[in-house]
Design a protein around this motif. Structure first.
Motif, short mmCIF file in Angstrom:
data_model
loop_
_atom_site.label_atom_id
_atom_site.label_comp_id
_atom_site.label_asym_id
_atom_site.label_seq_id
_atom_site.Cartn_x
_atom_site.Cartn_y
_atom_site.Cartn_z
N GLN A 1 37.62 36.83 34.47
CA GLN A 1 38.27 38.25 33.92
C GLN A 1 37.75 39.14 34.88
O GLN A 1 38.17 40.08 35.17
N ALA A 2 36.39 39.51 33.88
CA ALA A 2 35.78 39.82 34.70
C ALA A 2 35.40 40.32 36.12
O ALA A 2 35.85 41.82 36.54
N ASP A 3 35.60 39.14 37.35
CA ASP A 3 36.16 39.70 38.78
C ASP A 3 37.36 40.64 38.99
O ASP A 3 37.30 40.82 39.78
N GLU A 4 38.63 39.40 38.05
CA GLU A 4 39.09 40.10 38.58
C GLU A 4 39.71 42.20 38.70
O GLU A 4 40.33 42.88 39.16
N ILE A 5 39.05 42.29 37.04
CA ILE A 5 38.97 43.40 36.42
C ILE A 5 38.42 44.56 37.59
O ILE A 5 39.02 45.26 37.79
N LEU A 6 37.51 44.24 37.79
CA LEU A 6 36.24 45.08 38.35
C LEU A 6 37.08 45.20 39.86
O LEU A 6 37.15 46.08 40.96
N ALA A 7 37.60 43.88 40.54
CA ALA A 7 38.74 43.95 41.74
C ALA A 7 39.95 45.38 41.90
O ALA A 7 40.22 45.24 42.51
N GLY A 8 40.14 45.32 40.39
CA GLY A 8 41.51 46.06 40.75
C GLY A 8 42.88 45.71 40.05
O GLY A 8 43.67 46.21 40.60
N TYR A 56 46.86 48.71 42.05
CA TYR A 56 47.14 47.15 41.77
C TYR A 56 47.51 45.59 42.54
O TYR A 56 46.69 44.99 42.69
N ASP A 57 48.49 46.42 43.29
CA ASP A 57 48.78 45.20 44.52
C ASP A 57 47.92 44.99 45.10
O ASP A 57 47.62 43.20 45.99
N ARG A 58 47.14 46.03 45.57
CA ARG A 58 45.84 45.86 46.49
C ARG A 58 44.73 45.27 46.31
O ARG A 58 43.82 44.61 46.41
N GLY A 59 44.79 45.41 45.17
CA GLY A 59 43.30 45.31 44.42
C GLY A 59 42.31 45.76 44.37
O GLY A 59 41.00 45.24 44.84
N MET A 60 42.75 47.32 45.18
CA MET A 60 41.26 48.66 44.84
C MET A 60 40.59 48.40 43.55
O MET A 60 40.63 48.66 42.18
N PRO A 61 38.63 48.09 44.45
CA PRO A 61 37.63 48.16 42.63
C PRO A 61 38.27 49.53 41.83
O PRO A 61 37.96 50.09 42.51
N ILE A 62 37.96 48.79 40.00
CA ILE A 62 37.89 49.98 39.53
C ILE A 62 36.21 50.96 39.91
O ILE A 62 34.96 50.39 40.49
#
Length: 105
Positions: free
Chosen positions: A65-72, A10-16
């Motif tokens: 929210q969609a962008d943040e979720i998909l970016a992990g 989550y810290d790095r934001g690995m994509p879903i």
């Protein structure tokens, strides 16, 4: 450990990458009709980006929210009892978000 691996993710934001990862994130953020919509979509479709875009179309998620979720970075949308909806401004001291208090729902 699993906790540190998830924290790093989550810290790095690995994509879903999978529907399972997407649904784990959505379960931690959504409730009620929005969560039911997400679960029904996940049963029908395997592509996380499609599921999220459909939730935006149905106004169950904001585009932010969609962008943040998909970016992990979905975990960053929860701030205590608040769910961040979208940024509305920023300045020298930080950023301001529109949010919904989920405890009252």
């Amino acid at each position: 450990s699993i906790a540190s691996a998830l924290s790093d993710r989550y810290d790095r934001g690995m994509p879903i990458a999978t529907t399972t990862e997407l649904m784990d994130t959505l379960r931690s953020l959504l409730g009620g009709p929005a969560q039911r919509d997400a679960e029904l979509l996940a049963e029908q479709f395997a592509e996380p980006a499609f599921i999220v875009s459909e939730l935006v179309r149905r106004q169950r998620l904001s585009a932010y929210q969609a962008d943040e979720i998909l970016a992990g970075r979905g975990a960053h949308l929860r701030l205590g009892s608040y769910l961040l909806l979208e940024p509305i401004g920023k300045g020298g001291m930080g950023r301001v978000f529109r949010a919904r208090q989920t405890v009252l729902e």
